[in-house]
Structure formats: structure tokens, C-alpha cells
Design an enzyme around this catalytic site. Structure first.
Site, PDB file in Angstrom:
ATOM      1  N   TYR A 136       0.836  -1.163   0.128  1.00 53.23           N
ATOM      2  CA  TYR A 136      -0.045   0.017  -0.113  1.00 53.23           C
ATOM      3  C   TYR A 136       0.939   1.181   0.048  1.00 53.23           C
ATOM      4  O   TYR A 136       0.626   2.179   0.945  1.00 53.23           O
ATOM      5  CB  TYR A 136      -0.899  -0.078   1.098  1.00 53.23           C
ATOM      6  CG  TYR A 136      -2.332   0.638   0.881  1.00 53.23           C
ATOM      7  CD1 TYR A 136      -3.159  -0.040  -0.106  1.00 53.23           C
ATOM      8  CD2 TYR A 136      -2.563   1.930   1.228  1.00 53.23           C
ATOM      9  CE1 TYR A 136      -4.375   0.845  -0.353  1.00 53.23           C
ATOM     10  CE2 TYR A 136      -3.940   2.667   1.040  1.00 53.23           C
ATOM     11  CZ  TYR A 136      -4.678   1.802   0.293  1.00 53.23           C
ATOM     12  OH  TYR A 136      -5.820   2.498  -0.212  1.00 53.23           O
ATOM     13  N   HIS A 164       7.221   5.547   1.119  1.00 48.08           N
ATOM     14  CA  HIS A 164       8.204   4.345   0.818  1.00 48.08           C
ATOM     15  C   HIS A 164       8.863   4.671  -0.542  1.00 48.08           C
ATOM     16  O   HIS A 164       9.886   4.231  -0.845  1.00 48.08           O
ATOM     17  CB  HIS A 164       6.909   3.105   0.262  1.00 48.08           C
ATOM     18  CG  HIS A 164       6.142   2.678   1.392  1.00 48.08           C
ATOM     19  ND1 HIS A 164       4.727   2.970   1.389  1.00 48.08           N
ATOM     20  CD2 HIS A 164       6.379   1.872   2.337  1.00 48.08           C
ATOM     21  CE1 HIS A 164       4.425   2.451   2.434  1.00 48.08           C
ATOM     22  NE2 HIS A 164       5.060   1.760   3.138  1.00 48.08           N
ATOM     23  N   LYS A 204       3.300  10.367   6.685  1.00 49.22           N
ATOM     24  CA  LYS A 204       2.267   9.362   5.784  1.00 49.22           C
ATOM     25  C   LYS A 204       2.678   8.125   6.034  1.00 49.22           C
ATOM     26  O   LYS A 204       3.674   7.723   6.717  1.00 49.22           O
ATOM     27  CB  LYS A 204       3.185   9.519   4.229  1.00 49.22           C
ATOM     28  CG  LYS A 204       3.085  10.910   3.603  1.00 49.22           C
ATOM     29  CD  LYS A 204       2.784  10.728   2.063  1.00 49.22           C
ATOM     30  CE  LYS A 204       2.845  12.007   1.553  1.00 49.22           C
ATOM     31  NZ  LYS A 204       1.774  12.158   0.408  1.00 49.22           N
ATOM     32  N   SER A 222       0.535   4.078   5.481  1.00 46.99           N
ATOM     33  CA  SER A 222      -0.365   3.445   5.109  1.00 46.99           C
ATOM     34  C   SER A 222      -1.770   3.225   5.881  1.00 46.99           C
ATOM     35  O   SER A 222      -3.041   3.284   5.344  1.00 46.99           O
ATOM     36  CB  SER A 222      -0.272   1.878   4.754  1.00 46.99           C
ATOM     37  OG  SER A 222       1.042   1.728   4.199  1.00 46.99           O
TER      38      SER A 222
HETATM   39  P1  AMP Z   1       5.548  -0.218   6.089  1.00 45.74           P
HETATM   40  O1  AMP Z   1       5.184  -0.657   4.614  1.00 45.74           O
HETATM   41  O2  AMP Z   1       4.606   0.753   6.927  1.00 45.74           O
HETATM   42  O3  AMP Z   1       6.033  -1.531   6.999  1.00 45.74           O
HETATM   43  O4  AMP Z   1       7.069   0.812   5.895  1.00 45.74           O
HETATM   44  C1  AMP Z   1       7.859   0.320   5.061  1.00 45.74           C
HETATM   45  C2  AMP Z   1       8.781   1.154   5.256  1.00 45.74           C
HETATM   46  O5  AMP Z   1       8.623   2.404   5.011  1.00 45.74           O
HETATM   47  C3  AMP Z   1       9.775   1.372   6.740  1.00 45.74           C
HETATM   48  O6  AMP Z   1      10.836   1.368   6.846  1.00 45.74           O
HETATM   49  C4  AMP Z   1       9.033   2.716   7.208  1.00 45.74           C
HETATM   50  O7  AMP Z   1       9.767   3.240   8.104  1.00 45.74           O
HETATM   51  C5  AMP Z   1       9.091   3.334   5.851  1.00 45.74           C
HETATM   52  N1  AMP Z   1       7.936   4.636   5.802  1.00 45.74           N
HETATM   53  C6  AMP Z   1       6.641   4.346   6.226  1.00 45.74           C
HETATM   54  N2  AMP Z   1       6.203   5.610   6.021  1.00 45.74           N
HETATM   55  C7  AMP Z   1       7.214   6.571   5.931  1.00 45.74           C
HETATM   56  C8  AMP Z   1       7.057   7.837   5.791  1.00 45.74           C
HETATM   57  N3  AMP Z   1       6.272   8.723   6.029  1.00 45.74           N
HETATM   58  N4  AMP Z   1       8.206   8.478   5.532  1.00 45.74           N
HETATM   59  C9  AMP Z   1       9.505   7.619   5.462  1.00 45.74           C
HETATM   60  N5  AMP Z   1       9.756   6.206   5.566  1.00 45.74           N
HETATM   61  C10 AMP Z   1       8.268   5.776   5.784  1.00 45.74           C
END
Ligand code: AMP
Length: 286
Positions: A32, A37, A184, A186
Site C-alpha cells: 500500500y 516508501h 504519511k 498506509s
Molecule cells: P511499512 O510498509 O509501513 O512497513 O513501511 C515500510 C518502510 O517504509 C519502513 O521502513 C517505514 O519506516 C518506511 N516509511 C513508512 N512511512 C514513511 C514515511 N512517512 N516517511 C519515511 N519512511 C516511511
């Protein structure tokens, strides 16, 4: 761009890339995908010859009462974004591909997981470290990219890599925000219009806290009180925690006399959002 759900298929490409002497960057995600990301994928693209994005909602990092079943998913949109950013391979396994029915090995990092999200999510980081270990092994990546958005996760993974001598470099990437400051995520899709407005209180409160520290405030309790009282002005917000911890050890501190992580977890309605800031640099070399 290669799309596959099979570990053996990923390994086949990795073997070939390694044979050619190419470097590999890994961006682990739960899909998502949004601009947060995307910023990780862009950075990985700049630093490496090949970029692997994993897109996997990892069941073992969710607690029994958490949002695994309703976590948003849109694999086609994720692939479009990855392709537009120049990723080489998207790995999208089914849970059965990642975990044998009799899997019984986990990676557990102590101490750094005691506070912050570790209090209400006791098995979360064990699930994260286990899946990330598997992804590191499958991808044989030279570098892996994680967002500062999940600050505790980043610190825990850095420590795991150091403690267990994983041959990989961990790169932290800054938090990407909406125009009004909301980090930001998901999970922001869970919020209705009023909750979405209310959610900006996390950033407003943290911004004030950051300003206090920049202005020389060293009393962590005073900064935390200010953050709490600002969040308290929003009727839809319920605080899970407001913490100021040592940036590397993640232990609560009373005096701000070293780099710190100030982190909050706040329920907006029934949805739990996290946000933070750090003082000092995000990566050792920067
Ligand atoms: P997730 O899909 O939420 O597990 O996130 C995957 C990666 O994206 C993780 O390393 C998160 O820290 C990074 N991430 C998610 N949201 C953000 C954001 N707003 N800014 C920077 N990195 C993000």
C-alpha cells in the site's frame, strides 16, 4: 520489472546479479505504497545497481487484536509505483511461502524493545526482526533502507545487524509528511475526514517539543508535558505514550544532554498513529 512470490525465484536473480558483481539494495515494506516508501526506493535506486522491494504484510508482527485482516492492500498499484521508480524486482510472497507450518525460530532484540511501542506490542519487534532477517538472507542485499517514521524499528534493526554481524548496511531515511505535517502512513486511510484533521495534532505537538529542545530546554519532563498538553487539546486524541529516550539505546532519559528520540503513539478514534523526531544525525556517515 520482475514480480514474484517465490523465494527460489528471487534467489535465482540474486545469484546472477552477484555473479556479475552488482550491488543490491533492499526496501522492505508491507505494501500500500505511498511517498514515504517511494523516498526509500529512490534512495535505494541511487545507491545500488539493483533494487528489490519486498511487499509483504507480515502476519507475525501483528498482535491478536491488531489490524492484520483489514490492513490495506493494493498490489497492482504498488507494482506501478515500483516500476515508475525503477525497481528491478518486487517480492510479494504469500505467508505460507515465508513461514513453514512448523517454523519455530525467531530473532529477538532485548533492551531496545522494552519501551515505546514494545510496551503495548510485546511481540511486534520479534516479528519484524524475524522477517527482516529472512529478507536479508533471501535478497543478499548490500544495503537496506528503513524510514525514520518507524524510529524504534530502525534502531532495533541497526542493533540486530551489529550484534549478529549481518553483512549489510542499514540506511535511515527521513520522515515524509503530508502538507499539513501528518506523517504519511498506509494506516492514514483508516481515518475519516474529522479524524484526518485531528491527526495533525501529533506533528503540531512534536514540532513544539523540537523547538523547545532547539531553544536549549534540557528537562525531558517539561518537553513531554508540553507535548502531552498540546495533544490533550484534541478531543479525538488519546495518548498511548509520549517518550523522550536516548536515540541509540532507546532508554528513557531525564536530562536532554545527548542525541534523543522524542516519540509519540496516539489513538485518533480507534486508530493508533505514531510519529517522532530525533536530534543529531540520522545516519552515522551523514
Ligand atoms: P511499512 O510498509 O509501513 O512497513 O513501511 C515500510 C518502510 O517504509 C519502513 O521502513 C517505514 O519506516 C518506511 N516509511 C513508512 N512511512 C514513511 C514515511 N512517512 N516517511 C519515511 N519512511 C516511511
Amino acid at each position: 520489472m520482475i514480480r514474484t512470490g517465490e523465494i527460489a525465484e528471487v534467489k535465482k536473480y540474486v545469484r546472477e546479479w552477484k555473479r556479475q558483481g552488482l550491488t543490491i539494495g533492499l526496501v522492505p515494506t508491507m505494501g500500500y505504497l505511498h511517498e514515504g516508501h517511494a523516498s526509500l526506493i529512490r534512495r535505494a535506486r541511487e545507491d545500488n545497481d539493483r533494487v528489490i522491494v519486498s511487499d509483504f504484510v507480515n502476519p507475525i508482527q501483528f498482535g491478536p487484536k491488531e489490524d492484520l485482516a483489514v490492513y490495506p492492500r493494493d498490489f497492482d498499484a504498488d507494482c506501478r509505483l515500483c516500476e515508475s521508480l525503477g525497481a528491478d524486482l518486487v517480492f510479494h510472497p504469500e505467508p505460507e511461502e515465508m513461514y513453514a507450518p512448523n517454523a519455530c525460530t525467531h530473532v529477538k532484540v532485548d533492551s531496545l524493545t522494552e519501551h515505546l511501542c514494545g510496551v503495548t506490542r510485546p511481540f511486534h519487534f520479534q516479528g519484524v526482526c524475524t522477517v527482516v532477517t529472512k529478507l536479508f538472507h533471501i535478497s543478499e542485499a548490500d544495503r537496506a533502507y528503513f524510514g525514520q517514521k518507524d524510529a524504534q524499528q530502525l534502531a532495533v534493526i541497526r542493533r540486530m545487524v551489529r550484534d549478529l554481524n549481518f553483512p549489510i548496511e542499514i540506511i535511515g531515511c527521513p520522515i515524509i509528511r503530508e502538507e499539513d505535517g501528518l506523517a504519511k502512513s498506509s494506516r492514514n486511510t483508516y481515518l475519516n475526514a474529522e479524524e484526518r484533521k485531528a491527526a495533525t495534532i501529533l506533528y503540531k505537538a512534536l514540532k513544539k517539543g523540537h523547538e523547545m529542545i532547539d531553544a536549549g530546554e534540557t528537562d525531558a519532563a517539561k518537553v513531554k508535558d508540553t507535548i502531552r498538553s498540546i495533544i490533550g487539546t484534541e478531543p479525538r486524541a488519546t495518548i498511548d505514550y509520549v517518550e523522550i529516550v536516548d536515540r541509540d539505546e532507546l532508554q528513557p532519559i531525564e536530562t536532554i544532554d545527548r542525541p534523543v528520540l522524542a516519540a509519540v503513539a496516539v489513538y485518533i478514534g480507534k486508530d493508533r498513529l505514531i510519529d517522532n523526531f530525533i536530534t543529531g544525525s540520522l545516519n552515522e556517515k551523514e
